[in-house]
Enzyme design. Structure first.
Site, short mmCIF file in Angstrom:
data_model
loop_
_atom_site.label_atom_id
_atom_site.label_comp_id
_atom_site.label_asym_id
_atom_site.label_seq_id
_atom_site.Cartn_x
_atom_site.Cartn_y
_atom_site.Cartn_z
N ASN A 107 0.83 -1.08 0.14
CA ASN A 107 -0.16 0.12 -0.09
C ASN A 107 0.85 1.19 0.14
O ASN A 107 1.88 1.20 0.69
CB ASN A 107 -0.91 -0.01 1.32
CG ASN A 107 -1.64 1.25 1.26
OD1 ASN A 107 -2.38 1.72 0.31
ND2 ASN A 107 -1.85 1.92 2.73
N HIS A 109 1.03 5.13 1.25
CA HIS A 109 0.39 6.19 2.21
C HIS A 109 0.90 7.53 2.21
O HIS A 109 2.17 7.58 2.16
CB HIS A 109 0.20 5.52 3.62
CG HIS A 109 -0.32 6.30 4.65
ND1 HIS A 109 -1.73 6.37 4.80
CD2 HIS A 109 0.08 7.02 5.72
CE1 HIS A 109 -2.17 7.27 5.71
NE2 HIS A 109 -0.85 7.83 6.33
C1 GAR Z 1 -2.92 9.09 -2.67
O1 GAR Z 1 -2.31 10.15 -2.08
C2 GAR Z 1 -2.50 8.01 -1.62
O2 GAR Z 1 -1.26 7.80 -0.98
C3 GAR Z 1 -3.72 7.88 -0.83
O3 GAR Z 1 -4.87 8.25 -1.69
C4 GAR Z 1 -4.29 9.00 -2.79
C5 GAR Z 1 -4.82 8.32 -4.00
O4 GAR Z 1 -4.40 9.14 -5.10
N1 GAR Z 1 -3.89 6.78 -0.16
C6 GAR Z 1 -4.36 6.60 1.17
O5 GAR Z 1 -4.57 7.71 1.93
C7 GAR Z 1 -4.44 5.16 1.74
N2 GAR Z 1 -4.88 5.30 3.11
P1 GAR Z 1 -4.29 8.19 -6.68
O6 GAR Z 1 -5.72 7.86 -6.83
O7 GAR Z 1 -4.15 9.61 -7.73
O8 GAR Z 1 -3.27 7.45 -6.78
#
Ligand code: GAR
Length: 204
Positions: A107, A109
């Protein structure tokens, strides 16, 4: 060549970073499926543009989280996935999926874990007033962002005036970190020793 399955809930920019890593020869792998829990996830369009199969698995169609994860597992099994990447996938993974894919689910984060776990990592870091944050790629376990840490990148955020600015500043570092880790997976293995993770490159 590894077979990669990506789970995403949103726009899919981290998903895109893996697509680009493959195209540009950094990652020795193939994305064999995108699975999303949102019908309108931007990631779906990215999959279509790049000829990647996608599946929508909606929570409302299952009586429990466990049933939903069984269906996801079925798809991953069918596609013979080696590595599962959660790229902005906003759900906890239940044992139905974790068990068979133990140490093969990672994952990304948007904070330096173990600080600021959960769905608002960038906002929580901003509100706490930390000067340095960043991103973490980690193995997924049954907890909320608690698995062994594979890679982290620091980003100064003391110049950011809003949580959105923090998220936007960290995002390109997420892409680079994600791409590097998936590339490493494709060329060697990460060994988990307690909470510590060590990388061993395969000899050519
Ligand atoms: C990213 O910033 C990722 O790190 C976060 O969601 C966003 C997705 O962006 N994930 C979390 O917060 C998981 N807990 P993306 O769809 O453009 O990759």
């Amino acid at each position: 060549m590894i077979r990669i399955g990506v789970l995403a809930s949103g726009r899919g920019s981290n998903f895109q970073s893996i697509i680009d890593g493959i195209k540009e020869g950094d990652i020795d792998g193939e994305i064999v499926v995108l699975i999303t829990d949102k019908e309108n996830a931007g990631a779906i369009e990215r999959a279509e543009k790049n000829g990647i199969a996608s599946e929508v698995v909606l929570r409302k169609n299952f009586e429990s989280r466990e049933h939903m994860d069984k269906e996801i597992r079925r798809i991953l099994d069918e596609k013979k996935v080696d590595l599962v990447v959660l790229a902005g996938y906003m759900r906890i993974i239940s044992p139905e999926l974790l068990g068979p894919y133990e140490n093969r689910i990672i994952n990304i984060h948007p904070a330096l874990l173990p600080s600021f776990p959960g769905t608002n990592g960038a906002k929580d870091a901003f509100e706490h007033g930390v000067k340095v944050s960043g991103c973490t790629v980690h193995f997924v376990d049954g907890g909320m962002d608690t698995g062994p840490i594979i890679e982290q990148t620091c980003v100064r955020i003391d110049d950011c005036k809003t949580p959105e600015e923090v998220a936007a500043k960290i995002l390109p570092f997420e892409h680079a970190t994600m791409r590097k880790v998936v590339a490493n997976f494709s060329k060697g293995k990460y060994l988990i020793e307690g909470r510590r993770v060590r990388y061993e490159r395969q000899k050519d």
